[in-house]
Motif scaffolding. Structure first.
Motif, PDB file in Angstrom:
ATOM      1  N   ALA A 168     -29.890 -17.711 -12.748  1.00  0.00           N
ATOM      2  CA  ALA A 168     -28.763 -18.554 -13.170  1.00  0.00           C
ATOM      3  C   ALA A 168     -27.794 -18.792 -12.019  1.00  0.00           C
ATOM      4  O   ALA A 168     -27.481 -17.868 -11.263  1.00  0.00           O
ATOM      5  CB  ALA A 168     -28.031 -17.911 -14.341  1.00  0.00           C
ATOM      6  N   ALA A 169     -27.350 -20.036 -11.876  1.00  0.00           N
ATOM      7  CA  ALA A 169     -26.236 -20.345 -10.979  1.00  0.00           C
ATOM      8  C   ALA A 169     -24.934 -20.102 -11.733  1.00  0.00           C
ATOM      9  O   ALA A 169     -24.919 -19.975 -12.956  1.00  0.00           O
ATOM     10  CB  ALA A 169     -26.325 -21.790 -10.505  1.00  0.00           C
ATOM     11  N   ARG A 170     -23.816 -20.042 -10.989  1.00  0.00           N
ATOM     12  CA  ARG A 170     -22.528 -19.772 -11.651  1.00  0.00           C
ATOM     13  C   ARG A 170     -21.412 -20.582 -10.993  1.00  0.00           C
ATOM     14  O   ARG A 170     -21.489 -20.929  -9.815  1.00  0.00           O
ATOM     15  CB  ARG A 170     -22.186 -18.285 -11.589  1.00  0.00           C
ATOM     16  N   LEU A 171     -20.409 -20.862 -11.782  1.00  0.00           N
ATOM     17  CA  LEU A 171     -19.249 -21.597 -11.293  1.00  0.00           C
ATOM     18  C   LEU A 171     -18.274 -20.649 -10.608  1.00  0.00           C
ATOM     19  O   LEU A 171     -17.928 -19.595 -11.150  1.00  0.00           O
ATOM     20  CB  LEU A 171     -18.551 -22.305 -12.449  1.00  0.00           C
ATOM     21  N   VAL A 172     -17.824 -21.022  -9.405  1.00  0.00           N
ATOM     22  CA  VAL A 172     -16.810 -20.266  -8.674  1.00  0.00           C
ATOM     23  C   VAL A 172     -15.558 -21.143  -8.589  1.00  0.00           C
ATOM     24  O   VAL A 172     -15.563 -22.182  -7.919  1.00  0.00           O
ATOM     25  CB  VAL A 172     -17.295 -19.886  -7.258  1.00  0.00           C
ATOM     26  N   VAL A 173     -14.509 -20.757  -9.281  1.00  0.00           N
ATOM     27  CA  VAL A 173     -13.289 -21.553  -9.364  1.00  0.00           C
ATOM     28  C   VAL A 173     -12.361 -21.192  -8.203  1.00  0.00           C
ATOM     29  O   VAL A 173     -12.033 -20.026  -7.991  1.00  0.00           O
ATOM     30  CB  VAL A 173     -12.567 -21.324 -10.711  1.00  0.00           C
ATOM     31  N   ARG A 174     -11.953 -22.229  -7.459  1.00  0.00           N
ATOM     32  CA  ARG A 174     -10.980 -22.016  -6.384  1.00  0.00           C
ATOM     33  C   ARG A 174      -9.806 -22.974  -6.605  1.00  0.00           C
ATOM     34  O   ARG A 174      -9.213 -22.949  -7.682  1.00  0.00           O
ATOM     35  CB  ARG A 174     -11.675 -22.180  -5.030  1.00  0.00           C
ATOM     36  N   ARG A 175      -9.480 -23.844  -5.599  1.00  0.00           N
ATOM     37  CA  ARG A 175      -8.253 -24.628  -5.757  1.00  0.00           C
ATOM     38  C   ARG A 175      -8.416 -26.107  -5.399  1.00  0.00           C
ATOM     39  O   ARG A 175      -7.417 -26.802  -5.234  1.00  0.00           O
ATOM     40  CB  ARG A 175      -7.135 -24.020  -4.894  1.00  0.00           C
ATOM     41  N   SER A 176      -9.620 -26.602  -5.301  1.00  0.00           N
ATOM     42  CA  SER A 176      -9.811 -27.983  -4.845  1.00  0.00           C
ATOM     43  C   SER A 176      -9.777 -29.009  -5.967  1.00  0.00           C
ATOM     44  O   SER A 176      -9.932 -30.205  -5.709  1.00  0.00           O
ATOM     45  CB  SER A 176     -11.143 -28.103  -4.095  1.00  0.00           C
ATOM     46  N   CYS A 177      -9.574 -28.539  -7.184  1.00  0.00           N
ATOM     47  CA  CYS A 177      -9.542 -29.479  -8.313  1.00  0.00           C
ATOM     48  C   CYS A 177      -8.206 -29.443  -9.047  1.00  0.00           C
ATOM     49  O   CYS A 177      -8.102 -29.908 -10.181  1.00  0.00           O
ATOM     50  CB  CYS A 177     -10.681 -29.171  -9.289  1.00  0.00           C
TER      51      CYS A 177
END
Length: 338
Positions: free
Chosen positions: A318-327
């Motif tokens: 499984a791939a996973r979402l990594v939330v940072r600050r570009s959105c």
């Protein structure tokens, strides 16, 4: 002269375990390691690659053809392949296809001519007769990351569909409604799968996806730049651009900055294929991460199983979402930083 099979029999372990001990692989128990080393000493076993190749018609060499050695994702994949292969007693010869089917087939043909024991390939497209013929001829082969539908070989890959859905849900939750995608080549399975996953997620959240918001890229940075320039020239530009690989995301970032705009104030940006650089960009880029190291290791294990007569298994991680600050994320709320 003692062989590795003699050592395995003397120690009461498998040939693979002997190979791991001789290559100092950490997964071997201390008891097995002690018994193998004692058997090596008792039998006077000395590995000799050339003699072994002549006796067994094996070279203990694997071929790896990757799509683009300049792509950090494939660089990390190649490193994990080489490390796991070395631990199992194999060397690796790498060919860079540079996203070109003709160059891919050149490397495949050259590697087969050099009597490699098996082949790992991340195909640049789905129409290579050479790989189809090689698979039909019984060449030990594993597809990694990408695959060719209809070719009956094991596939080791990451499934990114749920992570893409998580990304769209995340963007929707931030209030974004105009989302665009820089798609990868439709001839690749990853290119088509990612755009279809994005389309399905947009539909699930009731978000329109006009044709103008689907830009065709080629997994190269320049295509990301050109597609993003086109998006910015639209009468109603998107609020977010999702690049279907890391290089196209970097190209998109270049396009935004070249116009004196800022991410995410003027255009939000997200990417498939997280890379170490993304945490150091300004702002750090929200991305979908694949378990790259484990993909490489699993691909080698599947190929060695095939070479050594064990039934190989396809592997999907499984791939996973990594939330940072570009959105436009609030840094204080980010829980999946890396």
């Amino acid at each position: 002269m003692a062989s590795i099979k003699d050592v395995a029999a003397e120690a009461g372990v498998s040939v693979a375990t002997v190979s791991r001990v001789l290559n100092d692989h950490p997964s071997v128990s201390e008891d097995a390691r002690t018994r193998v080393l004692a058997a090596v000493e008792t039998l006077g076993y000395r590995p000799n690659a050339v003699a072994r190749s002549l006796r067994t018609d094996q070279t203990h060499t694997l071929g790896l053809v990757i799509s683009d050695v300049m792509n950090p994702y494939f660089t990390e994949l190649a490193r994990s392949v080489e490390e796991e292969a070395r631990a199992l007693g194999y060397s690796v010869i790498i060919g860079n296809a540079d996203e070109r089917p003709d160059l891919q087939d050149h490397h495949v043909r050259t590697l087969l001519d050099r009597r490699i024991d098996g082949l790992l390939v991340s195909p640049t497209d789905g129409g290579s007769p050479l790989m189809l013929d090689a698979a039909r001829a019984g060449t030990p082969m594993v597809f990694v990351d990408r695959w060719i539908p209809g070719v009956d070989v094991p596939v080791v890959r990451a499934d990114g569909r749920e992570a893409v859905r998580d990304l769209v849900a995340h963007l929707h939750g931030l209030g974004h409604r105009r989302l665009a995608i820089i798609a990868g080549p439709a001839a690749t399975t990853t290119g088509s799968e990612r755009v279809e996953a994005f389309r399905a997620a947009m539909s699930e959240y009731g978000l329109p996806l006009p044709d103008a918001y689907i830009g065709q890229g080629d997994f190269q940075a320049e295509s990301g730049r050109l597609v993003t320039e086109g998006f910015l020239d639209l009468p109603e530009p998107p609020e977010v651009v999702f690049a279907a690989d890391n290089l196209m995301a970097l190209g998109a970032l270049d396009a935004v900055r070249a116009r004196g705009l800022r991410v995410p104030d003027d255009l939000a940006l997200a990417a498939f294929d997280d890379i170490r650089w993304f945490v150091h960009t300004d702002p750090p880029i929200t991305a979908i991460a694949q378990p790259t190291g484990e993909l490489g290791r699993a691909a080698v294990r599947a190929l060695v199983d095939r070479i050594e007569g064990r039934p190989p298994q396809s592997v999907t991680l499984a791939a996973r979402l990594v939330v940072r600050r570009s959105c436009g994320e609030n840094p204080a709320r980010n829980r999946s930083q890396s």
